[in-house]
Design an enzyme around this catalytic site. Structure first.
Site, PDB file in Angstrom:
ATOM      1  N   ASN A  10       0.870  -1.174   0.000  1.00  0.00           N
ATOM      2  CA  ASN A  10       0.000   0.000   0.000  1.00  0.00           C
ATOM      3  C   ASN A  10       0.910   1.227   0.000  1.00  0.00           C
ATOM      4  O   ASN A  10       1.522   1.544   1.011  1.00  0.00           O
ATOM      5  CB  ASN A  10      -0.889  -0.016   1.262  1.00  0.00           C
ATOM      6  CG  ASN A  10      -1.669   1.263   1.426  1.00  0.00           C
ATOM      7  OD1 ASN A  10      -1.780   2.069   0.503  1.00  0.00           O
ATOM      8  ND2 ASN A  10      -2.242   1.448   2.612  1.00  0.00           N
ATOM      9  N   LYS A  12       0.035   4.216  -0.206  1.00  0.00           N
ATOM     10  CA  LYS A  12      -0.602   5.418   0.374  1.00  0.00           C
ATOM     11  C   LYS A  12      -0.370   6.612  -0.561  1.00  0.00           C
ATOM     12  O   LYS A  12      -0.354   6.431  -1.775  1.00  0.00           O
ATOM     13  CB  LYS A  12      -0.071   5.677   1.783  1.00  0.00           C
ATOM     14  CG  LYS A  12      -0.087   4.428   2.655  1.00  0.00           C
ATOM     15  CD  LYS A  12       0.140   4.724   4.084  1.00  0.00           C
ATOM     16  CE  LYS A  12       0.240   3.425   4.851  1.00  0.00           C
ATOM     17  NZ  LYS A  12       0.209   3.599   6.275  1.00  0.00           N
ATOM     18  N   HIS A  93      -9.426   1.182   5.048  1.00  0.00           N
ATOM     19  CA  HIS A  93      -8.160   1.396   5.750  1.00  0.00           C
ATOM     20  C   HIS A  93      -8.404   2.371   6.899  1.00  0.00           C
ATOM     21  O   HIS A  93      -9.177   3.313   6.780  1.00  0.00           O
ATOM     22  CB  HIS A  93      -7.116   1.966   4.780  1.00  0.00           C
ATOM     23  CG  HIS A  93      -5.724   1.916   5.342  1.00  0.00           C
ATOM     24  ND1 HIS A  93      -5.283   2.811   6.298  1.00  0.00           N
ATOM     25  CD2 HIS A  93      -4.689   1.076   5.105  1.00  0.00           C
ATOM     26  CE1 HIS A  93      -4.032   2.516   6.608  1.00  0.00           C
ATOM     27  NE2 HIS A  93      -3.645   1.466   5.908  1.00  0.00           N
ATOM     28  N   GLU A  95      -6.759   4.740   7.976  1.00  0.00           N
ATOM     29  CA  GLU A  95      -6.478   6.154   7.664  1.00  0.00           C
ATOM     30  C   GLU A  95      -7.678   6.804   6.979  1.00  0.00           C
ATOM     31  O   GLU A  95      -7.855   8.020   7.065  1.00  0.00           O
ATOM     32  CB  GLU A  95      -5.206   6.255   6.812  1.00  0.00           C
ATOM     33  CG  GLU A  95      -3.969   5.958   7.652  1.00  0.00           C
ATOM     34  CD  GLU A  95      -2.763   5.482   6.868  1.00  0.00           C
ATOM     35  OE1 GLU A  95      -2.741   5.599   5.628  1.00  0.00           O
ATOM     36  OE2 GLU A  95      -1.828   4.967   7.515  1.00  0.00           O
ATOM     37  N   GLU A 161      -5.381  -4.871  10.867  1.00  0.00           N
ATOM     38  CA  GLU A 161      -4.341  -3.856  11.009  1.00  0.00           C
ATOM     39  C   GLU A 161      -4.571  -3.055  12.290  1.00  0.00           C
ATOM     40  O   GLU A 161      -5.359  -2.095  12.306  1.00  0.00           O
ATOM     41  CB  GLU A 161      -4.382  -2.885   9.827  1.00  0.00           C
ATOM     42  CG  GLU A 161      -4.110  -3.537   8.495  1.00  0.00           C
ATOM     43  CD  GLU A 161      -3.478  -2.558   7.519  1.00  0.00           C
ATOM     44  OE1 GLU A 161      -2.411  -2.873   6.997  1.00  0.00           O
ATOM     45  OE2 GLU A 161      -4.045  -1.467   7.311  1.00  0.00           O
ATOM     46  N   GLY A 167       2.853   1.927  10.769  1.00  0.00           N
ATOM     47  CA  GLY A 167       3.897   2.931  10.596  1.00  0.00           C
ATOM     48  C   GLY A 167       4.651   3.274  11.863  1.00  0.00           C
ATOM     49  O   GLY A 167       5.397   4.255  11.899  1.00  0.00           O
ATOM     50  N   SER A 206       3.527  -2.508  10.378  1.00  0.00           N
ATOM     51  CA  SER A 206       4.979  -2.583  10.592  1.00  0.00           C
ATOM     52  C   SER A 206       5.581  -3.935  10.207  1.00  0.00           C
ATOM     53  O   SER A 206       6.531  -4.408  10.844  1.00  0.00           O
ATOM     54  CB  SER A 206       5.327  -2.223  12.038  1.00  0.00           C
ATOM     55  OG  SER A 206       4.966  -0.881  12.305  1.00  0.00           O
TER      56      SER A 206
END
Ligand code: PEP
Length: 246
Positions: A10, A12, A93, A95, A161, A167, A206
């Site tokens: 991904n 992003k 996701h 985010e 996730e 991250g 991660s």
């Protein structure tokens, strides 16, 4: 049941045309590891160029609108993604759930639209740190999954996730990953019957070449959704190789 592992990247909001050489190297490594499914979800504007650069490799999107067409400025429909050559899309996701306030209902509608258009769909779920610390992670994520699932499980994958692992370099213990994936498998079987056994459950948060072997050895981990380590072929290829081993 044996499920082929899927390693999906991904990007992003990263990547310009010059970065497609990373995908070319990744596609070459994927071809050398045919026992693993590999895909890269790039910014929408790069999809068509990526498909032209690596026509045999699976290029995907990071989001899709639930509507077929209409007055939705700035959005991209599933038919447009297919038209550009995408084979899959991420939905839900964290985010987007956080940044764009996407609800479970909206995520389910997006997954339904993607599947109806013929895309593979990776549906993301995951808990925040306060929820994990309160001991409510499994119940919360299971409920999120129940509320986000489309009616059809064919071409669907789930990505667990944990938001606090994305991250950050932090990863849950293998026991915590196993407990979550086992709970999600039960929910999938409750929703889809025997077909729920065929749905792949990826871990994301991660993942790197250095921890991929350990993560892929966990029961019911059927691959990975990878953010930061998908940007460079040198970081992503070891994850593909770990999936091929495990
Ligand atoms: C992600 O954004 O889906 C993700 C897993 O990111 P990272 O690998 O960087 O934690």
């Amino acid at each position: 049941m044996t499920r082929r592992k899927l390693v999906a990247g991904n990007w992003k909001m990263h990547g310009l045309a010059a970065d497609l050489r990373e995908i070319e190297a990744i596609a070459a490594a994927a071809a050398q590891n045919p026992e693993v499914d590999v895909a890269m979800c790039v910014p929408a504007i790069l999809i068509e160029r990526a498909v032209r650069a690596v026509p045999r490799f699976a290029i995907g999107a990071q989001d899709v609108h639930h509507a077929e067409k209409g007055a939705h400025t700035g959005c991209t429909s599933a038919a447009m993604l297919v038209d550009a050559g995408a084979r899959l899309t991420i939905v839900g996701h964290s985010e987007r759930r956080e940044g764009q306030r996407e609800s479970d209902d909206e995520v389910r509608a997006k997954a339904t639209a993607g599947l109806a258009a013929g895309l593979d769909v990776i549906l993301c779920v995951g808990e925040s740190l306060p929820v994990r610390e309160a001991g409510d992670a499994v119940a919360t994520v299971a409920a999120q999954l129940d509320a986000s699932l489309p009616a059809n499980s064919e071409r669907l994958a789930i990505a667990y996730e944990p938001i606090w692992a994305i991250g950050t370099g932090k990863v849950p213990t293998v026991d915590d990953i196993a407990a979550m994936h086992s709970a999600l498998r039960s929910r999938l079987v409750a929703a889809f019957g025997a077909s729920g056994q065929a749905v792949r459950i990826l871990y994301g948060g991660s993942v790197k070449g250095s921890n991929a072997d350990e993560i892929f050895a966990v029961a019911d981990v059927d691959g990975a959704l990878v953010g930061g380590a998908s940007l460079a072929a040198a970081d992503f290829i070891p994850i593909i190789e770990a999936a091929a081993r495990g």
